[in-house]
Scaffold this active site. Structure first.
Site, PDB file in Angstrom:
ATOM      1  N   SER A  44      40.761 -23.368  -4.952  1.00  0.00           N
ATOM      2  CA  SER A  44      41.174 -23.335  -5.976  1.00  0.00           C
ATOM      3  C   SER A  44      41.691 -22.554  -6.968  1.00  0.00           C
ATOM      4  O   SER A  44      41.786 -22.397  -8.083  1.00  0.00           O
ATOM      5  CB  SER A  44      39.621 -23.599  -6.502  1.00  0.00           C
ATOM      6  OG  SER A  44      38.911 -22.467  -6.503  1.00  0.00           O
ATOM      7  N   GLY A  45      42.090 -21.118  -6.130  1.00  0.00           N
ATOM      8  CA  GLY A  45      42.564 -20.335  -6.883  1.00  0.00           C
ATOM      9  C   GLY A  45      41.525 -19.104  -7.651  1.00  0.00           C
ATOM     10  O   GLY A  45      42.231 -18.786  -8.493  1.00  0.00           O
ATOM     11  N   LYS A  46      40.559 -19.513  -7.593  1.00  0.00           N
ATOM     12  CA  LYS A  46      39.790 -18.645  -7.723  1.00  0.00           C
ATOM     13  C   LYS A  46      39.743 -16.871  -7.824  1.00  0.00           C
ATOM     14  O   LYS A  46      39.662 -16.446  -8.742  1.00  0.00           O
ATOM     15  CB  LYS A  46      38.347 -19.405  -7.055  1.00  0.00           C
ATOM     16  CG  LYS A  46      38.048 -18.949  -6.049  1.00  0.00           C
ATOM     17  CD  LYS A  46      36.408 -19.076  -6.176  1.00  0.00           C
ATOM     18  CE  LYS A  46      36.163 -19.534  -4.499  1.00  0.00           C
ATOM     19  NZ  LYS A  46      37.115 -20.292  -3.400  1.00  0.00           N
TER      20      LYS A  46
ATOM     21  N   HIS B 102      45.044 -12.337   1.145  1.00  0.00           N
ATOM     22  CA  HIS B 102      44.511 -11.715  -0.314  1.00  0.00           C
ATOM     23  C   HIS B 102      44.778  -9.924   0.129  1.00  0.00           C
ATOM     24  O   HIS B 102      44.879  -9.529  -1.161  1.00  0.00           O
ATOM     25  CB  HIS B 102      42.774 -11.432   0.091  1.00  0.00           C
ATOM     26  CG  HIS B 102      42.329 -12.387  -0.207  1.00  0.00           C
ATOM     27  ND1 HIS B 102      40.861 -12.595  -1.151  1.00  0.00           N
ATOM     28  CD2 HIS B 102      42.428 -14.059  -0.279  1.00  0.00           C
ATOM     29  CE1 HIS B 102      40.416 -14.174  -1.060  1.00  0.00           C
ATOM     30  NE2 HIS B 102      41.674 -14.748  -0.446  1.00  0.00           N
TER      31      HIS B 102
ATOM     32  N   GLY C 107      36.128 -24.072  -5.955  1.00  0.00           N
ATOM     33  CA  GLY C 107      35.856 -24.198  -4.994  1.00  0.00           C
ATOM     34  C   GLY C 107      36.860 -24.088  -3.870  1.00  0.00           C
ATOM     35  O   GLY C 107      36.737 -22.898  -4.207  1.00  0.00           O
ATOM     36  N   SER C 108      36.984 -24.100  -2.562  1.00  0.00           N
ATOM     37  CA  SER C 108      37.803 -23.855  -1.429  1.00  0.00           C
ATOM     38  C   SER C 108      39.150 -24.024  -1.960  1.00  0.00           C
ATOM     39  O   SER C 108      39.396 -25.215  -2.178  1.00  0.00           O
ATOM     40  CB  SER C 108      37.275 -24.105  -0.119  1.00  0.00           C
ATOM     41  OG  SER C 108      38.093 -25.489   0.300  1.00  0.00           O
TER      42      SER C 108
ATOM     43  N   ARG D 262      46.488  -8.399  -3.546  1.00  0.00           N
ATOM     44  CA  ARG D 262      45.997  -7.585  -3.970  1.00  0.00           C
ATOM     45  C   ARG D 262      47.395  -6.686  -4.484  1.00  0.00           C
ATOM     46  O   ARG D 262      47.188  -5.170  -5.405  1.00  0.00           O
ATOM     47  CB  ARG D 262      45.039  -6.711  -3.478  1.00  0.00           C
ATOM     48  CG  ARG D 262      43.439  -7.423  -4.132  1.00  0.00           C
ATOM     49  CD  ARG D 262      42.672  -7.048  -4.245  1.00  0.00           C
ATOM     50  NE  ARG D 262      41.668  -5.963  -2.310  1.00  0.00           N
ATOM     51  CZ  ARG D 262      42.000  -6.511  -1.611  1.00  0.00           C
ATOM     52  NH1 ARG D 262      41.732  -7.956  -0.941  1.00  0.00           N
ATOM     53  NH2 ARG D 262      42.005  -5.683  -0.470  1.00  0.00           N
TER      54      ARG D 262
END
Lengths: 177, 161
Positions: free
Chosen positions: A11-13, A49, A8-9, A53
């Site tokens: 969520s740390g995916k 993001h 989900g949004s 990274r």
């Protein structure tokens, strides 16, 4: 090897997917960015993001539509983040695939998978808020659902990230972070 | 340092250590109307029976988004509807992250119950979008602090951490 990461949004995916990618390889890393920076909020998201990274040694390629056009190297380990953006781009960008979005995305992913050593893909769970949407949004949800099913079938492992905790749905049991 | 003082210090130390090892924060998540609060009550009862030696008469205190004072969250045994507490705090233009930090510091063995709200289409409304995103990040933090995370579906509990 191919891993599909969903969740989900917030969520740390994405962070999980980055770490999963690094577990595959520390070298020849490619990040395929899909978000079109159309407003301030998108800029902030992209910056967040990028920050996550930084120092992870990814070579970033922007690809908003048509994954089929990408040429990669055999030794690459690729992180594609994320399918939900890509689907929106293919549906609504001028040079997108529009009605052929499902086929375009699945074939695009196949094209990458055949070229590279490892592929990690981030997608999104948008299917359970119980809201009845307009026809256009329903179409988006159906497209993304169909693509997720196809990608899960192609994948060696499917992991759902629940508030940073990996829950395995296919493939080997994930080591809990 | 006399002997009785030394014994008191030791007792306090053992107590802290024991509490720290046995009783920790729990997070219970899942969809709406799945039985999350029932699971939380079971969890909290087992915490209380473990605590019995120290605090025999402790009752279940459940706080939710209808609190009168935010301090109620720092002493409750269960905090229910945590997602709605985040929403209320955001509506009051406060920082829910700071409240969570206080809960972690002052109420470290609480059971937190929150509905998973991130499984839908990105909302058009900017407040709703922010609420959904921040609830996700906040629950990530709770999950990382909690020793036990349970997910409830159709009344069936799965321990995911």
């Amino acid at each position: 090897m191919m891993t599909l990461v969903t969740g989900g949004s917030g969520s740390g995916k994405s962070e999980f997917a980055e770490n999963r990618t690094l577990a595959y390889s520390r070298e020849d890393l490619v990040y395929i960015a899909t978000m079109v920076a159309f407003d301030e909020e998108a800029h902030r998201k992209i910056a967040r993001h990028r920050e996550m990274r930084s120092e992870k040694n990814f070579n970033t390629i922007e690809c908003f539509v048509d994954l089929k056009s990408l040429a990669l190297e055999r030794e690459n380990t690729v992180l594609l983040d994320c399918i939900s953006n890509l689907v929106a781009n293919e549906m609504y960008q001028e040079n997108g695939a529009h009605d052929h979005t499902v086929k375009q995305v699945i074939e695009g992913v196949k094209n990458i998978k055949e070229q590279v050593r490892n592929l990690v893909i981030v997608t999104n769970e948008v299917f359970s808020d119980g809201i009845t949407y307009d026809e256009e949004t329903k179409r988006y949800i159906n497209y993304l659902g169909a693509i997720n099913k196809a990608l899960a079938q192609m994948s060696d492992e499917v992991v759902e990230v629940v508030y940073t905790i990996p829950v395995s749905h296919k493939g080997k049991e994930e080591k809990r972070c | 340092m006399n002997l009785s003082h030394a014994i008191l210090c030791l007792r306090a130390k053992v107590c802290r250590l024991w509490k720290g090892m046995v009783i920790t924060m729990k997070l219970i998540i899942g969809g709406v109307a799945q039985g999350k609060l029932e699971v939380a009550k079971q969890c909290a009862k087992s915490v209380n029976s473990e605590l019995e030696t120290w605090n025999a008469s402790k009752e279940l205190v459940i706080a939710d988004e209808n609190y009168n004072f935010v301090e109620e969250l720092y002493s409750a045994t269960i905090i229910n509807h945590f997602h709605l507490i985040i929403k209320r705090v955001l509506q009051e233009k406060q920082e829910p992250e700071l409240i969570l930090d206080e809960i972690i510091a002052r109420n470290p063995k609480v059971c937190i119950v929150s509905t998973e709200i991130g499984y839908g289409i990105v909302p058009m409304d900017s407040f709703e979008r922010q609420y959904r995103e921040r609830t996700g990040r906040i629950c990530c933090k709770i999950a990382s602090k909690a020793e036990e995370v349970y997910r409830v579906l159709c009344g069936i509990t799965t321990r995911i951490k």
